[in-house]
Enzyme design. Structure first.
Site, PDB file in Angstrom:
ATOM      1  N   LYS A  53       0.830  -1.218  -0.033  1.00 21.55           N
ATOM      2  CA  LYS A  53       0.038   0.233  -0.213  1.00 21.55           C
ATOM      3  C   LYS A  53       0.722   1.140   0.071  1.00 21.55           C
ATOM      4  O   LYS A  53       0.639   2.299  -0.728  1.00 21.55           O
ATOM      5  CB  LYS A  53      -0.772   0.001   1.317  1.00 21.55           C
ATOM      6  CG  LYS A  53      -2.047  -1.006   1.061  1.00 21.55           C
ATOM      7  CD  LYS A  53      -2.672  -1.064   2.477  1.00 21.55           C
ATOM      8  CE  LYS A  53      -3.836  -2.354   2.375  1.00 21.55           C
ATOM      9  NZ  LYS A  53      -4.688  -2.580   3.604  1.00 21.55           N
ATOM     10  N   GLN A  97      -4.347  -1.464   9.793  1.00 18.56           N
ATOM     11  CA  GLN A  97      -4.283  -2.775   9.360  1.00 18.56           C
ATOM     12  C   GLN A  97      -4.837  -3.772  10.058  1.00 18.56           C
ATOM     13  O   GLN A  97      -4.482  -3.718  11.409  1.00 18.56           O
ATOM     14  CB  GLN A  97      -2.633  -3.233   8.700  1.00 18.56           C
ATOM     15  CG  GLN A  97      -2.449  -4.419   7.976  1.00 18.56           C
ATOM     16  CD  GLN A  97      -3.428  -4.378   6.650  1.00 18.56           C
ATOM     17  OE1 GLN A  97      -3.512  -3.297   6.067  1.00 18.56           O
ATOM     18  NE2 GLN A  97      -3.780  -5.468   6.344  1.00 18.56           N
ATOM     19  N   ASP A 120     -10.705   3.207   4.685  1.00 20.25           N
ATOM     20  CA  ASP A 120     -11.156   1.859   4.536  1.00 20.25           C
ATOM     21  C   ASP A 120     -12.237   1.531   4.251  1.00 20.25           C
ATOM     22  O   ASP A 120     -12.926   0.687   3.853  1.00 20.25           O
ATOM     23  CB  ASP A 120     -10.537   1.071   5.752  1.00 20.25           C
ATOM     24  CG  ASP A 120      -9.534   0.133   5.512  1.00 20.25           C
ATOM     25  OD1 ASP A 120      -9.068  -0.275   4.284  1.00 20.25           O
ATOM     26  OD2 ASP A 120      -8.773  -0.064   6.412  1.00 20.25           O
TER      27      ASP A 120
HETATM   28  N1  GUN Z   1      -6.751  -6.532   6.283  1.00 16.86           N
HETATM   29  C1  GUN Z   1      -7.004  -7.265   5.243  1.00 16.86           C
HETATM   30  N2  GUN Z   1      -7.443  -6.495   4.167  1.00 16.86           N
HETATM   31  C2  GUN Z   1      -7.525  -5.305   4.797  1.00 16.86           C
HETATM   32  C3  GUN Z   1      -7.914  -3.938   4.350  1.00 16.86           C
HETATM   33  O1  GUN Z   1      -8.417  -3.814   3.197  1.00 16.86           O
HETATM   34  N3  GUN Z   1      -7.762  -3.200   5.080  1.00 16.86           N
HETATM   35  C4  GUN Z   1      -7.362  -3.141   6.406  1.00 16.86           C
HETATM   36  N4  GUN Z   1      -7.408  -2.161   7.277  1.00 16.86           N
HETATM   37  N5  GUN Z   1      -6.844  -4.503   6.707  1.00 16.86           N
HETATM   38  C5  GUN Z   1      -7.169  -5.475   6.237  1.00 16.86           C
END
Ligand code: GUN
Length: 290
Positions: A53, A97, A120
């Site tokens: 990311k 995350q 998110d």
């Molecule tokens: N863990 C797995 N996928 C995601 C996501 O898209 N966002 C976040 N914050 N955690 C994740």
């Protein structure tokens, strides 16, 4: 029939280039979109996701700020960090995350992120606005699915879309997105307790598999000519990654299909960048109006 591949990798590149252009325009107005990524503990998969990311942010000209905290971080300490990020004008989006260590309540943390920085799209404010027909931040994976369908000219208005999986981060928001005015799909959401799942999926123009079970959707569960979107990422005992769809046989029945990897996955990161850009634009508007 061999299904057309809906290439998420290619579309993600195209959209990330568009986002980079829009980011450059915002820079001319003195705003550099910024994303704070919060990683608690040392889950290797989460470390890779966050690294990818941040790389994508860099390429698009979006600033990223990494906050790596030890696994023993308390809920109060994490809440304190989120409060600071909520108040930081250089941070337009906050990504915590998931999963978090077991002693931290995920809902408490998700709820603490400012609704104006919830890139998110997991928070109750973002989901509530979507349900009310006034979407702000769409959850990244369902938004990526929508873009894959729309930008590949898959007709959705009036189409029957069957979503298999009812999770808060994929199935549920995706159903809400597809029902929005202007998209106008007819949506059925099914899950592990749905009766006669095959009859439901066979009635679909578009099937979205998002239940997290390797090769769950087989060729006889799809109507010939249907479009199939695979949101699953499952690791087999031999280490390989597969989706929720039995790809090769389903490709012989479907008219279009997303591969795993290279389908929905790259789109999720792209929509995070998109939301961060939106959040930076939103901050400009709220600054101008205050
Ligand atoms: N863990 C797995 N996928 C995601 C996501 O898209 N966002 C976040 N914050 N955690 C994740």
């Amino acid at each position: 029939m061999t299904a057309r591949r809906l290439d998420g990798k290619q579309l993600a590149q195209t959209m990330q280039a568009e986002i980079a252009e829009e980011t450059a325009k915002l820079l001319h107005h003195g705003i550099r979109p910024g994303l704070a990524a919060v990683l608690v503990g040392d889950n290797p998969a989460s470390q890779i996701y966050v690294r990818n990311k941040r790389r994508a942010c860099d390429k698009a000209g979006i600033a990223s700020f990494l906050h790596e905290l030890p696994a023993g971080t308390s809920e109060a300490e994490l809440l304190e960090l989120i409060d600071r990020l909520n108040a930081d004008p250089a941070v337009h989006g906050i990504l915590v995350q998931l999963p978090l260590p077991k002693h931290i309540d995920e809902s408490t943390i998700v709820d603490a992120v400012s609704p104006l920085k919830d890139v998110d799209g997991f928070g109750p404010h973002s989901l509530g606005l979507l349900a009310a027909g006034r979407p702000r931040f769409l959850a990244c994976t369902p938004h990526g699915v929508l873009q894959l369908l729309v930008r590949n000219d898959i007709p959705l208005a009036g189409a029957h879309v069957v979503v298999v999986g009812r999770s808060n981060i994929v199935g549920k928001p995706l159903a809400l997105i597809l029902m929005q005015k202007g998209i106008d799909a007819t949506v059925t959401v099914c899950h592990s307790r749905s009766r006669d799942l095959t009859a439901l999926t066979r009635s679909a123009d578009v099937v979205v598999a998002a239940l997290g079970r390797a090769h769950f959707l087989r060729a006889d569960t799809i109507r010939p000519g249907a479009v199939v979107v695979d949101v699953g990422i499952n690791r087999l005992p031999d280490g390989s990654l597969v989706g929720d769809v039995d790809f090769e046989p389903v490709s012989e029945v479907a008219s279009a299909i997303t591969p795993v990897p290279g389908g929905v996955g790259p789109m999720t990161i792209t929509m995070l960048l998109y939301n961060t850009l939106q959040a930076a634009r939103l901050s400009r508007k709220t600054r101008q109006s205050s």
